[in-house]
Design a protein around this motif. Structure first.
Motif, PDB file in Angstrom:
ATOM      1  N   LEU A 192       0.973  -1.312  -0.005  1.00 40.19           N
ATOM      2  CA  LEU A 192       0.246  -0.136   0.094  1.00 40.19           C
ATOM      3  C   LEU A 192       0.345   1.347  -0.166  1.00 40.19           C
ATOM      4  CD1 LEU A 192      -2.776  -1.154   2.840  1.00 40.19           C
ATOM      5  CD2 LEU A 192      -2.743  -0.951   0.642  1.00 40.19           C
ATOM      6  N   VAL A 193       1.666   1.045   0.097  1.00 43.74           N
ATOM      7  CA  VAL A 193       2.752   2.481   0.676  1.00 43.74           C
ATOM      8  C   VAL A 193       3.651   2.463  -0.786  1.00 43.74           C
ATOM      9  CG1 VAL A 193       5.549   3.230   1.001  1.00 43.74           C
ATOM     10  CG2 VAL A 193       3.606   2.261   2.912  1.00 43.74           C
ATOM     11  N   GLU A 194       3.681   1.477  -1.760  1.00 44.01           N
ATOM     12  CA  GLU A 194       4.067   1.669  -3.136  1.00 44.01           C
ATOM     13  C   GLU A 194       3.140   2.093  -3.988  1.00 44.01           C
ATOM     14  OE1 GLU A 194       6.706   0.150  -0.550  1.00 44.01           O
ATOM     15  OE2 GLU A 194       5.452  -0.995  -1.086  1.00 44.01           O
ATOM     16  N   ALA A 195       1.272   2.155  -2.879  1.00 40.13           N
ATOM     17  CA  ALA A 195       0.259   1.924  -4.379  1.00 40.13           C
ATOM     18  C   ALA A 195       0.119   3.329  -4.354  1.00 40.13           C
ATOM     19  CB  ALA A 195      -0.144   1.889  -3.779  1.00 40.13           C
ATOM     20  N   GLY A 222      -2.334   7.852  -5.374  1.00 39.62           N
ATOM     21  CA  GLY A 222      -2.149   8.881  -4.344  1.00 39.62           C
ATOM     22  C   GLY A 222      -2.846   8.482  -3.059  1.00 39.62           C
ATOM     23  N   ASP A 223      -2.777   9.672  -2.745  1.00 38.63           N
ATOM     24  CA  ASP A 223      -3.155   9.329  -1.112  1.00 38.63           C
ATOM     25  C   ASP A 223      -4.592   9.290  -0.895  1.00 38.63           C
ATOM     26  OD1 ASP A 223      -1.453   9.350   0.587  1.00 38.63           O
ATOM     27  OD2 ASP A 223      -0.345  11.467   0.690  1.00 38.63           O
ATOM     28  N   GLY A 224      -5.302   8.715  -1.590  1.00 42.55           N
ATOM     29  CA  GLY A 224      -7.053   8.485  -1.138  1.00 42.55           C
ATOM     30  C   GLY A 224      -7.144   7.273   0.218  1.00 42.55           C
ATOM     31  N   LEU A 225      -8.662   7.229  -0.045  1.00 41.27           N
ATOM     32  CA  LEU A 225      -8.509   6.907   1.533  1.00 41.27           C
ATOM     33  C   LEU A 225      -8.176   5.257   2.064  1.00 41.27           C
ATOM     34  CD1 LEU A 225     -11.022   7.398   4.117  1.00 41.27           C
ATOM     35  CD2 LEU A 225     -12.760   5.765   2.257  1.00 41.27           C
ATOM     36  N   LEU A 226      -7.391   4.835   0.600  1.00 45.65           N
ATOM     37  CA  LEU A 226      -7.264   3.476   1.622  1.00 45.65           C
ATOM     38  C   LEU A 226      -5.734   3.662   1.249  1.00 45.65           C
ATOM     39  CD1 LEU A 226      -7.436   0.167   0.621  1.00 45.65           C
ATOM     40  CD2 LEU A 226      -6.562   0.709  -1.549  1.00 45.65           C
ATOM     41  N   ARG A 235      -6.982   9.222 -15.344  1.00 51.67           N
ATOM     42  CA  ARG A 235      -6.947  10.440 -15.039  1.00 51.67           C
ATOM     43  C   ARG A 235      -8.534  10.962 -15.999  1.00 51.67           C
ATOM     44  NH1 ARG A 235      -1.795  10.447 -14.526  1.00 51.67           N
ATOM     45  NH2 ARG A 235      -0.973  10.522 -16.891  1.00 51.67           N
ATOM     46  N   ASP A 236      -8.106  10.706 -16.900  1.00 49.43           N
ATOM     47  CA  ASP A 236      -9.441  11.571 -17.568  1.00 49.43           C
ATOM     48  C   ASP A 236     -10.526  11.036 -17.763  1.00 49.43           C
ATOM     49  OD1 ASP A 236      -7.285  12.393 -19.870  1.00 49.43           O
ATOM     50  OD2 ASP A 236      -7.288   9.609 -21.160  1.00 49.43           O
ATOM     51  N   VAL A 237     -11.019   9.298 -17.143  1.00 51.50           N
ATOM     52  CA  VAL A 237     -12.525   8.603 -16.513  1.00 51.50           C
ATOM     53  C   VAL A 237     -12.749   9.832 -15.391  1.00 51.50           C
ATOM     54  CG1 VAL A 237     -13.547   7.513 -15.021  1.00 51.50           C
ATOM     55  CG2 VAL A 237     -12.339   5.972 -16.596  1.00 51.50           C
ATOM     56  N   VAL A 238     -12.014  10.768 -14.508  1.00 55.17           N
ATOM     57  CA  VAL A 238     -11.965  11.113 -13.864  1.00 55.17           C
ATOM     58  C   VAL A 238     -12.280  12.766 -13.037  1.00 55.17           C
ATOM     59  CG1 VAL A 238     -10.988  12.428 -11.641  1.00 55.17           C
ATOM     60  CG2 VAL A 238     -10.739   9.979 -11.382  1.00 55.17           C
ATOM     61  N   ASN A 239     -11.943  13.048 -14.827  1.00 54.07           N
ATOM     62  CA  ASN A 239     -11.688  14.720 -15.336  1.00 54.07           C
ATOM     63  C   ASN A 239     -13.096  14.260 -16.170  1.00 54.07           C
ATOM     64  OD1 ASN A 239      -9.426  15.354 -14.399  1.00 54.07           O
ATOM     65  ND2 ASN A 239      -8.299  14.886 -16.381  1.00 54.07           N
ATOM     66  N   GLU A 259      -8.783  10.881  -4.679  1.00 58.13           N
ATOM     67  CA  GLU A 259     -10.545  10.179  -3.979  1.00 58.13           C
ATOM     68  C   GLU A 259     -10.938   9.270  -4.997  1.00 58.13           C
ATOM     69  OE1 GLU A 259     -10.858   9.313  -0.799  1.00 58.13           O
ATOM     70  OE2 GLU A 259      -9.910  11.066   0.112  1.00 58.13           O
ATOM     71  N   LEU A 260     -11.054   9.847  -6.035  1.00 54.10           N
ATOM     72  CA  LEU A 260     -11.834   9.434  -6.428  1.00 54.10           C
ATOM     73  C   LEU A 260     -11.047   7.978  -7.098  1.00 54.10           C
ATOM     74  CD1 LEU A 260     -14.252  11.856  -8.973  1.00 54.10           C
ATOM     75  CD2 LEU A 260     -14.335  10.673  -7.157  1.00 54.10           C
ATOM     76  N   VAL A 261     -10.210   8.091  -7.842  1.00 53.80           N
ATOM     77  CA  VAL A 261      -9.399   7.105  -8.162  1.00 53.80           C
ATOM     78  C   VAL A 261     -10.028   5.455  -7.302  1.00 53.80           C
ATOM     79  CG1 VAL A 261      -7.125   6.195  -8.510  1.00 53.80           C
ATOM     80  CG2 VAL A 261      -7.514   7.798 -10.099  1.00 53.80           C
TER      81      VAL A 261
END
Length: 461
Positions: free
Chosen positions: A84-87, A92-96, A219-223, A266-268
């Protein structure tokens, strides 16, 4: 077990484990067969093992006592660990992956979307998506093998979009392609973990290229999701879904760039965690049920009795008791979150063993769910072991498919409802037969079916 001297002459127990001379073998197993590595350690060394691999030492705790201490009783001393550190590098810094105050803020923000009343209100959406899946599969009767992992990914992403994001993700293209993008970023995260991040990410390796391409696609999906929600700004949207709450929260950031990154992370994370675990559970469920005709028959009978020919409603979740037991047994044998890695911030004592500060500590649901002290004939697929008459004396932390403690999976109720409804509706209408040999588990961030799950579709009767 080794005993070493600590400060002021105190003795400290160190868990047993393989010798340093086994480093190269352990490195090979870490890279190629992580499940066997941990299963062998639990079998040979017992409920606590110290596995020294190169510069790292993994402390494996395989007892309900050890799991409860790390995940719940002293959880503040443990941050997310290896894998998870590598993730973070890819999602990024999402909830996971976040920690501390940021994690608490994120959890508080999305928690209302998973409240009991809201989940109950989404039962119709879940049933509708499962009904569409059954229709698609019915059209494949006699048409050759269908990759059920691809179908389950499409289903779970469709449910996630409609229940949590108030969006139709199908409008973004093939949901299976989004699933493949997530597979690529998981592959990269696990590669970083097992190579101890020693391979530069800029090297033009095929995996690195796939990961960069997948990140761009996500990123395209999130945007696109954010842009479409902006177009609806004038509509009377209640704003109770997660996407609305995230947009409102990140809009308050003083630095727009920070807000945009947090929204993306967060979305990813939500897209990954919100579909991957349930898709894996359903894939394994179809595989196991397909190999056990007597279980399939009981599922079909219960679905016909409880549901008749109508779609399930929220109240049916309790009535579909055997289906629920099947889902629980599937998650025992193949827990979607197969490893709960942590890093000890300060030295600790876990189940009577010393853990130095900075150590990598792992609790492994996969091995815990096969512990012979708590599971009779653990390699046998037996849903009846989850009958209420058989669960009263089982320790709470002997079964942890959703983790435990403060970081218990926020989406567990939605995921369970989705798995139960889908399995019941498929069982009522269809029979699925494996088109290949035994499935192989692939332990990435989740426990996937390696190479997909081809099955042929047949009428139920």
């Amino acid at each position: 077990m080794t005993v070493v001297a600590g400060p002021a002459g105190r003795t400290r127990r160190v868990p047993p484990g393989p010798p340093r001379t086994a480093t190269f073998r352990l490195l090979r197993e870490l890279f190629t067969d992580r499940l066997s590595l941990l299963s062998s350690a639990a079998s040979r060394y017992g409920d606590a093992a110290r596995i020294a691999i190169g510069p790292k030492a993994l402390y494996l705790f395989n007892s309900p006592e050890g799991a409860k201490h790390v995940l719940a009783d002293n959880s503040s001393n443990y941050h997310k660990g290896i894998g998870l550190v590598e993730a973070k590098k890819v999602i990024g810094d999402g909830l996971l992956t976040s920690e501390g105050e940021l994690w608490r803020t994120q959890r508080k923000l999305i928690q209302p979307a998973f409240q009991h009343k809201r989940i109950a209100a989404q039962a119709g959406v879940v049933a509708a998506e499962a009904g569409q899946l059954v229709d698609r599969l019915r059209n494949r009767i006699g048409a050759g093998p269908v990759d059920m992992t691809h179908e389950m990914t499409g289903l779970t992403l469709g449910v996630l979009g409609r229940t949590l994001l108030d969006s139709d993700l199908g409008d973004l293209g093939d949901l299976g392609s989004i699933g493949h993008a997530f597979e690529s970023v998981q592959d990269q995260a696990m590669f970083e973990a097992v190579t101890l991040s020693l391979v530069p990410s800029w090297l033009p390796l095929p995996m690195q290229r796939r990961s960069r391409k997948a990140n761009a696609e996500l990123r395209d999906v999130v945007n696109t999701l954010v842009a479409r929600r902006a177009e609806r700004a004038g509509e009377d949207v209640a704003g109770a879904d997660v996407l609305s709450r995230l947009i409102e929260s990140t809009r308050r950031e003083s630095d727009p760039a920070v807000g945009a990154k947090r929204l993306r992370d967060e979305l990813v994370t939500l897209l990954l965690a919100g579909h991957e675990t349930t898709a894996s559970t359903l894939s394994w469920a179809l595989y196991l049920v397909g190999r056990h005709p007597e279980v399939a028959a009981r599922l079909r009978e219960e679905a016909a009795t409880v549901l008749g020919d109508r779609p399930p409603e929220f109240a049916d979740l309790r009535r579909l008791s055997y289906t629920g037991m099947v889902v629980q047994e599937v998650m025992r044998m193949y827990p979607p979150v197969w490893l709960l890695p942590r890093i000890a911030l300060a030295e600790d004592e876990v189940a009577g063993f010393h853990v130095p500060a900075g150590s990598d500590v792992v609790v492994c649901p996969y091995t815990m769910h096969r512990h012979p002290d708590f599971w009779h004939r653990p390699e046998l697929f037996d849903p009846d072991r989850f009958h209420p008459d058989h669960t009263a004396d089982r320790p709470r932390y002997a079964y942890i498919p959703f983790g435990g403690g403060p970081r218990f999976c926020v989406g567990s109720n939605l995921g369970t409802m989705e798995a139960v409804f889908t399995l019941a509706m498929i069982s009522r209408e269809l029979r699925l037969r494996g088109a290949a040999g035994p499935a192989v588990a692939e332990p990435m961030l989740s426990l996937r079916v390696r190479g997909g799950l081809p099955m042929t579709v047949h009428p139920a009767h």
